[in-house]
Design an enzyme around this catalytic site. Sequence first.
Site: not given
Length: 377
Positions: A75, A134
Amino acid sequence: MGTRIDFNTDPFIHIRRELHQIPEPGFQEEKTQTYLLNYIRDLSQDHLEVKTWRTGILVKVHGYAPAITVGYRTDMDGLPMTEETGLPFSSSHQGMMHACGHDLHMSIALGVLTYFSETQPKDNLLFVFQPAEEGPGGAQPMLETAEFKEWKPDRMIALHIAPELPVGTIGTKTGLLFANTSELFIDLKGKAGHAAYPHQANDMVVAASHFITQLHTIVSRNVSPLDSAVVTIGKISGGTKQNIIAEDARIEGTIRTLSIEAMNLVKERIEGMAKGIEASFDCQTSIDYGANYCQVFNSEKETNDFIDFVKGLDDVEYYESPKAMTGEDFGYFLEEIPGFMFWLGVGSEHGLHSSKLNPKEEAVDVAIKLLINYLKR
């Protein structure tokens, strides 16, 4: 068998520090994407192909005799918080921080990619640099793109740093690892008025307070004691001035459950309570669940193979992880592709999403060498 190979991982500490200084929100990782692309383009391109999607990147490493394609996901985004580590390489982006370890995740991925750009693997590898973990969530939309579908791997793996585990510890388990998660945003609208005349207004600060109290009865009185759920309210806002009765209020929180059934039950109860608040306080409510992440469920065959591999190493220690109420959109990859996620010990005094998170950088070397050995078998 140890994790020692002839590969210098020192440059990736420097890379981690540079990435740490430029955290960006989901789908706004322009500087991060540029940094990564510049690095990747400087590698030998003899058996590499690169595609981009929004702020994400896909890098395919062609194997010399491929039977399968193994995907490795990292990520990219940061969190909207002010860093308080005092590090000389602290965030240069005001109000943003890599407080979940994505800077380490990316530097580790670049280290593994660098090795296989120089030493061609037998099987194909796909490095997935995914934005917006997120929020609002990059995994699910990335799965649906033509770019990903063309190179869709047969197996998918990822790691996440674990501040509470010492460096050299690798944790995972088969089955459920991370929970189902949902954001929660509730807006209440009533009628403003003068503080001296409360009977002429509908006070949304009071309504929101009652609502929050009720929300905290859901887990204790509606979810089975044999199941697990969490409803957390992290932010309340309402009103404009101390002597004006608030016309609007907003409640923000998160829901975490270990089963889909519990998630559906919690949402059903929230919606029922909202109707009760509307009747009790003569107001309107609206509910937005924002980003919803499915559970991270490690497939048995692939996870057990990895666990056996880790147990055979001399300089890392395997830890059987408990289930966690953590949320991760990597679960969407595992819904379609067998694979697993594992925890990487980084020995930080402060935990994930803390403004003082400070992972030990020795973990970068551990992870790069572990993954190289695992993927080149």
